[in-house]
Scaffold this motif. Structure first.
Motif, PDB file in Angstrom:
ATOM      1  N   GLU A  46       0.843  -1.550   0.240  1.00  0.00           N
ATOM      2  CA  GLU A  46       0.061  -0.005   0.399  1.00  0.00           C
ATOM      3  C   GLU A  46       0.931   1.313  -0.323  1.00  0.00           C
ATOM      4  O   GLU A  46       0.386   1.633  -1.152  1.00  0.00           O
ATOM      5  CB  GLU A  46      -0.756   0.189   1.190  1.00  0.00           C
ATOM      6  N   LYS A  47       1.931   1.301   0.826  1.00  0.00           N
ATOM      7  CA  LYS A  47       2.840   2.465   0.796  1.00  0.00           C
ATOM      8  C   LYS A  47       3.439   2.323  -0.517  1.00  0.00           C
ATOM      9  O   LYS A  47       3.794   3.773  -1.078  1.00  0.00           O
ATOM     10  CB  LYS A  47       3.797   1.990   2.061  1.00  0.00           C
ATOM     11  N   THR A  48       4.150   1.778  -1.249  1.00  0.00           N
ATOM     12  CA  THR A  48       4.356   1.220  -2.630  1.00  0.00           C
ATOM     13  C   THR A  48       3.684   1.828  -3.457  1.00  0.00           C
ATOM     14  O   THR A  48       4.135   2.738  -4.558  1.00  0.00           O
ATOM     15  CB  THR A  48       5.286   0.232  -2.380  1.00  0.00           C
ATOM     16  N   ARG A  49       2.838   1.534  -3.488  1.00  0.00           N
ATOM     17  CA  ARG A  49       1.029   1.688  -4.706  1.00  0.00           C
ATOM     18  C   ARG A  49       0.781   3.643  -4.933  1.00  0.00           C
ATOM     19  O   ARG A  49       0.803   4.384  -5.672  1.00  0.00           O
ATOM     20  CB  ARG A  49       0.024   1.044  -4.247  1.00  0.00           C
ATOM     21  N   GLN A  50       0.950   3.708  -3.063  1.00  0.00           N
ATOM     22  CA  GLN A  50       0.553   5.590  -2.884  1.00  0.00           C
ATOM     23  C   GLN A  50       2.432   5.886  -3.070  1.00  0.00           C
ATOM     24  O   GLN A  50       2.665   7.554  -4.572  1.00  0.00           O
ATOM     25  CB  GLN A  50       0.736   5.440  -1.722  1.00  0.00           C
ATOM     26  N   GLU A  51       3.242   5.380  -2.829  1.00  0.00           N
ATOM     27  CA  GLU A  51       4.349   6.633  -3.405  1.00  0.00           C
ATOM     28  C   GLU A  51       4.546   7.037  -4.984  1.00  0.00           C
ATOM     29  O   GLU A  51       5.282   7.637  -5.364  1.00  0.00           O
ATOM     30  CB  GLU A  51       5.949   5.718  -2.355  1.00  0.00           C
TER      31      GLU A  51
END
Length: 115
Positions: A46-51
């Motif tokens: 999720e963090k990678t998706r957003q960043e």
């Protein structure tokens, strides 16, 4: 607090597909011992998706031949690296209790990852 695989899926709806064959339809098919590994993985995805502004769909999570398998659509090298890390962590974690395991073993009826 995350207690089940359904809790992880509810926390990360953006990672779930809408097709009838996606993870939302079939759920996670592995033992409770890998719950912490998958919780960290989904948080990182999720963090990678957003960043990175990615579209990532997790469409299957299962145990196969005693190993964790997570299949996704989309992503990038960071996503692939994180998937491999989670699969490696699970390789030495009991699928049932989450304790340290000696790795994949043949226990008569197939390959399992149990302590």
């Amino acid at each position: 607090m995350i207690r089940t695989y359904d809790d992880i899926l509810a926390k990360h709806p953006a990672l779930l597909g809408s097709e009838p064959t996606d993870l939302k339809a079939f759920g996670v098919c592995c033992g409770p011992g890998w719950l912490p590994i998958l919780e960290r993985l989904f948080d990182d995805l999720e963090k990678t998706r957003q960043e990175d502004g990615l579209t990532i769909t997790v469409f299957q999570v299962k145990e196969k031949f005693g190993e964790l398998r997570v299949y996704v659509r989309g992503g990038n090298d960071r996503v692939q690296h994180r998937l491999r890390d989670a699969e490696w962590d699970a390789m030495f974690t009991c699928e049932d209790c989450g304790g340290r395991s000696p790795g994949v073993q043949s226990l008569g009826s197939g390959l399992n990852n149990l302590c």
